[in-house]
Design a protein around this motif. Sequence first.
Motif, mmCIF file in Angstrom:
data_model
loop_
_atom_site.group_PDB
_atom_site.id
_atom_site.type_symbol
_atom_site.label_atom_id
_atom_site.label_comp_id
_atom_site.label_asym_id
_atom_site.label_seq_id
_atom_site.Cartn_x
_atom_site.Cartn_y
_atom_site.Cartn_z
ATOM 1 N N THR A 1 3.865 9.739 -9.777
ATOM 2 C CA THR A 1 3.196 9.763 -11.082
ATOM 3 C C THR A 1 2.311 10.990 -11.233
ATOM 4 O OG1 THR A 1 3.258 7.368 -11.218
ATOM 5 C CG2 THR A 1 1.621 8.482 -12.585
ATOM 6 N N TYR A 2 1.506 11.282 -10.223
ATOM 7 C CA TYR A 2 0.595 12.425 -10.310
ATOM 8 C C TYR A 2 1.370 13.740 -10.397
ATOM 9 C CZ TYR A 2 -3.111 9.167 -8.795
ATOM 10 O OH TYR A 2 -3.999 8.116 -8.686
ATOM 11 N N SER A 3 2.414 13.866 -9.603
ATOM 12 C CA SER A 3 3.179 15.116 -9.652
ATOM 13 C C SER A 3 3.949 15.241 -10.965
ATOM 14 C CB SER A 3 4.110 15.246 -8.444
ATOM 15 O OG SER A 3 5.030 14.182 -8.409
ATOM 16 N N THR B 1 0.830 -1.204 0.000
ATOM 17 C CA THR B 1 0.000 0.000 0.000
ATOM 18 C C THR B 1 0.867 1.257 0.000
ATOM 19 O OG1 THR B 1 -1.773 -1.173 1.138
ATOM 20 C CG2 THR B 1 -1.799 1.230 1.267
ATOM 21 N N GLU B 2 1.890 1.272 0.813
ATOM 22 C CA GLU B 2 2.784 2.435 0.870
ATOM 23 C C GLU B 2 3.556 2.599 -0.437
ATOM 24 O OE1 GLU B 2 4.753 5.850 2.020
ATOM 25 O OE2 GLU B 2 2.886 4.930 2.687
ATOM 26 N N GLN B 3 3.984 1.501 -1.020
ATOM 27 C CA GLN B 3 4.705 1.575 -2.291
ATOM 28 C C GLN B 3 3.802 2.138 -3.388
ATOM 29 O OE1 GLN B 3 6.243 -2.165 -3.657
ATOM 30 N NE2 GLN B 3 7.376 -1.242 -5.338
ATOM 31 N N LEU B 4 2.558 1.716 -3.418
ATOM 32 C CA LEU B 4 1.611 2.228 -4.401
ATOM 33 C C LEU B 4 1.329 3.709 -4.157
ATOM 34 C CD1 LEU B 4 -0.230 1.780 -6.797
ATOM 35 C CD2 LEU B 4 -1.993 0.949 -5.202
ATOM 36 N N ARG B 5 1.206 4.093 -2.908
ATOM 37 C CA ARG B 5 0.988 5.506 -2.566
ATOM 38 C C ARG B 5 2.151 6.354 -3.058
ATOM 39 N NH1 ARG B 5 1.671 9.605 1.099
ATOM 40 N NH2 ARG B 5 3.322 8.603 2.249
ATOM 41 N N GLN B 6 3.369 5.893 -2.805
ATOM 42 C CA GLN B 6 4.558 6.625 -3.263
ATOM 43 C C GLN B 6 4.604 6.701 -4.793
ATOM 44 O OE1 GLN B 6 6.747 8.376 -1.486
ATOM 45 N NE2 GLN B 6 5.619 7.849 0.368
ATOM 46 N N GLU B 7 4.236 5.608 -5.447
ATOM 47 C CA GLU B 7 4.208 5.582 -6.915
ATOM 48 C C GLU B 7 3.169 6.565 -7.443
ATOM 49 O OE1 GLU B 7 5.190 4.676 -10.782
ATOM 50 O OE2 GLU B 7 6.259 4.103 -8.961
ATOM 51 N N ARG B 8 2.027 6.624 -6.799
ATOM 52 C CA ARG B 8 0.990 7.572 -7.228
ATOM 53 C C ARG B 8 1.433 9.007 -7.013
ATOM 54 N NH1 ARG B 8 -4.085 4.072 -5.011
ATOM 55 N NH2 ARG B 8 -4.375 2.881 -6.933
ATOM 56 N N ILE B 9 2.067 9.287 -5.894
ATOM 57 C CA ILE B 9 2.560 10.645 -5.655
ATOM 58 C C ILE B 9 3.529 11.041 -6.763
ATOM 59 C CG2 ILE B 9 4.046 12.059 -4.158
ATOM 60 C CD1 ILE B 9 2.809 10.552 -1.763
#
Length: 152
Positions: A45-47, A35-43
């Motif tokens: 990617t989105y930025s 979950t944390e890895q996906l959150r970091q990936e989304r941050i």
Amino acid sequence: MDVALIAVAGTLLGVIATHWFQARSTERMASLARTEQLRQERIATYSAYAGAVVDYLHSQNDRWFRAAKEPGSEEAEESRHASYRQRTAARQALFRVQLVCDDAHIRRLAEAAFDETHCMHEAVGEAERARRSEQAKEALALFVSAAAPGVR
């Protein structure tokens, strides 16, 4: 003999219980890590996507101004080609958003920000260019606002 049998049974029950609790703890830790890895990936990617759209927006404005000032000039052509490169970068970043985002609404907002930015160079007149530029900025802001809660 009964005491020894009870001791062995107790030891076995203790081993089984310990194994079960450790397995659950390991599963929980792995899930949290994913979950944390996906959150970091989304941050990331989105930025990166927001930055690519801002660069594309800037490029589209530059393209419009150069074409309005001197249509067909070397500077206008260079600016047009630069906008193509920025469009490619923004589209690649959009693809990454589509890959890591599981929310259809956020994906649609990302696509809308790209589309609004993409049409800017077609503006007829300064007022329309300014309006399209503002719409593109607003579309990007909507994407960022919608995506932000999912990465906090």
